[in-house]
Design a protein around this motif. Structure first.
Motif, PDB file in Angstrom:
ATOM      1  N   ALA A 103      -8.567 -35.090  18.899  1.00 43.90           N
ATOM      2  CA  ALA A 103      -7.201 -35.865  18.618  1.00 43.90           C
ATOM      3  C   ALA A 103      -7.328 -37.076  19.175  1.00 43.90           C
ATOM      4  CB  ALA A 103      -6.215 -35.110  18.773  1.00 43.90           C
ATOM      5  N   GLY A 104      -7.554 -37.245  20.385  1.00 46.11           N
ATOM      6  CA  GLY A 104      -7.550 -38.621  21.254  1.00 46.11           C
ATOM      7  C   GLY A 104      -8.782 -39.362  20.769  1.00 46.11           C
ATOM      8  N   ARG A 105     -10.063 -38.957  20.440  1.00 48.20           N
ATOM      9  CA  ARG A 105     -11.023 -39.757  19.835  1.00 48.20           C
ATOM     10  C   ARG A 105     -10.687 -39.936  18.621  1.00 48.20           C
ATOM     11  NH1 ARG A 105     -15.624 -35.600  20.752  1.00 48.20           N
ATOM     12  NH2 ARG A 105     -13.993 -33.994  21.027  1.00 48.20           N
ATOM     13  N   SER A 106     -10.070 -39.395  17.767  1.00 47.89           N
ATOM     14  CA  SER A 106     -10.011 -39.796  16.597  1.00 47.89           C
ATOM     15  C   SER A 106      -8.706 -41.017  16.361  1.00 47.89           C
ATOM     16  CB  SER A 106      -9.395 -38.684  15.582  1.00 47.89           C
ATOM     17  OG  SER A 106      -8.198 -38.130  15.917  1.00 47.89           O
ATOM     18  N   ARG A 107      -7.921 -41.155  17.176  1.00 45.42           N
ATOM     19  CA  ARG A 107      -7.059 -42.022  17.482  1.00 45.42           C
ATOM     20  C   ARG A 107      -7.566 -43.351  17.747  1.00 45.42           C
ATOM     21  NH1 ARG A 107      -2.498 -38.688  20.451  1.00 45.42           N
ATOM     22  NH2 ARG A 107      -1.967 -37.338  18.756  1.00 45.42           N
ATOM     23  N   SER A 108      -8.581 -43.364  18.544  1.00 46.03           N
ATOM     24  CA  SER A 108      -9.263 -44.714  19.216  1.00 46.03           C
ATOM     25  C   SER A 108     -10.196 -45.320  18.266  1.00 46.03           C
ATOM     26  CB  SER A 108     -10.238 -44.177  20.206  1.00 46.03           C
ATOM     27  OG  SER A 108      -9.655 -43.577  21.193  1.00 46.03           O
TER      28      SER A 108
END
Length: 113
Positions: free
Chosen positions: A108-113
């Protein structure tokens, strides 16, 4: 049949141990830490049981399936093995769920970046 409950608990504990070993969830991941957590859990729940017996909350019911061996008044031997199963299953679930949640959080953190 005396001892049947203990036999069932031992079969269940064996199954949990096999899953633990296969997926390195608890004892096979960090044996000393796992032993410490298990000991703390067992002591906590045994004290809980003894307090419950002293207060009249817990008692031994029908004993057809129990061995008849008591660790303390109204605390059968099978209770210790049940608590081992309870603690080990819980810690295996934690060992399984934690990496899944961490992977989801990092994805989820990677998809927000």
């Amino acid at each position: 049949m005396p001892g049947l409950y203990l036999a069932g608990l031992l079969v269940s504990i064996t199954g949990v141990a096999v899953l633990d070993a296969r997926y390195r969830l608890f004892f096979w991941r960090a044996p000393w830490r796992a032993a410490t957590v298990m000991a703390v859990g067992l002591v906590f729940f045994m004290v809980w049981d003894v307090a419950g017996v002293a207060l009249g909350i817990f008692f031994i019911g029908p004993q057809d399936l129990l061995t008849g061996i008591l660790l303390a008044p109204d605390v059968p031997l099978e209770e210790l093995f049940f608590l081992v199963l309870l603690c080990w299953t819980t810690m295996d679930l934690v060992g399984f769920v934690r990496p899944v949640l961490e992977r989801r959080a990092s994805a989820a953190g990677r998809s927000r970046s």
